[in-house]
Design an enzyme around this catalytic site. Sequence first.
Site, PDB file in Angstrom:
ATOM      1  N   ASP A   7      32.159  62.517  25.959  1.00 21.94           N
ATOM      2  CA  ASP A   7      31.863  61.154  26.386  1.00 21.94           C
ATOM      3  C   ASP A   7      33.221  60.496  26.608  1.00 21.94           C
ATOM      4  O   ASP A   7      33.849  60.036  25.658  1.00 21.94           O
ATOM      5  CB  ASP A   7      31.055  60.424  25.313  1.00 21.94           C
ATOM      6  CG  ASP A   7      30.738  58.991  25.699  1.00 21.94           C
ATOM      7  OD1 ASP A   7      30.585  58.711  26.901  1.00 21.94           O
ATOM      8  OD2 ASP A   7      30.665  58.147  24.782  1.00 21.94           O
ATOM      9  N   GLU A  67      30.017  63.520  30.831  1.00 20.57           N
ATOM     10  CA  GLU A  67      29.277  62.436  31.472  1.00 20.57           C
ATOM     11  C   GLU A  67      30.020  61.992  32.729  1.00 20.57           C
ATOM     12  O   GLU A  67      31.239  61.856  32.709  1.00 20.57           O
ATOM     13  CB  GLU A  67      29.167  61.270  30.483  1.00 20.57           C
ATOM     14  CG  GLU A  67      28.295  60.146  30.949  1.00 20.57           C
ATOM     15  CD  GLU A  67      28.134  59.087  29.873  1.00 20.57           C
ATOM     16  OE1 GLU A  67      27.173  59.184  29.089  1.00 20.57           O
ATOM     17  OE2 GLU A  67      28.978  58.182  29.815  1.00 20.57           O
ATOM     18  N   ASP A 140      29.752  57.102  19.986  1.00 21.48           N
ATOM     19  CA  ASP A 140      30.512  57.957  20.898  1.00 21.48           C
ATOM     20  C   ASP A 140      30.298  59.440  20.588  1.00 21.48           C
ATOM     21  O   ASP A 140      30.294  60.272  21.489  1.00 21.48           O
ATOM     22  CB  ASP A 140      32.005  57.606  20.839  1.00 21.48           C
ATOM     23  CG  ASP A 140      32.251  56.182  21.306  1.00 21.48           C
ATOM     24  OD1 ASP A 140      32.104  55.924  22.512  1.00 21.48           O
ATOM     25  OD2 ASP A 140      32.557  55.329  20.456  1.00 21.48           O
TER      26      ASP A 140
END
Length: 178
Positions: A7, A67, A140
């Site tokens: 992420d 991502e 996160d």
Amino acid sequence: MRIIGIDPGTIITGFGVVDYNGNELKYVASGIINIPAKDEMANRLEVIYDSIDEKIKLYKPTEFSIETAFFNKNVQSALKIGYARGVSLLAAVHNKLNVKEYSPREIKKSVTGKGAATKEQVQFMVAKILSLKTDKVKFDETDALAVAICYSFKSLSGIVKSKNWKDFIKANPERVIL
């Protein structure tokens, strides 16, 4: 198969590592990479690259998932996320990993069933899937674990995608019950 999910962020980057074997997911590790906001961007990117490279060498994944950038209204934020994504992808390529990218909506949908799920919903489902305590992991981390879980659900399920039932049965005979 071991998957690392990322992420990306230029102040906090989350990472999550899972093992996928058959249809079973097992938690390996997760954490966050804290990057001082006062540092120059080039130095922050070096920290991200070095940290992800270190995690790859430590946990030895074969798969890398990240991502994609989410663009809302703040162009500067999108550019900064792009920088973090770039050095993360570079670390993966330098370590010869298979790379897949997923949109935030796709990740949320694969983990929660809803593309517009909240961070709390993603955290809850990741904790359920991997048997974690939600109070022990940060957003996160669970976001990064969700990226890795998405990879396993999307790419490694062993199901060959087909346009119709006839093609599906032909491509997946072991899934047909008579």
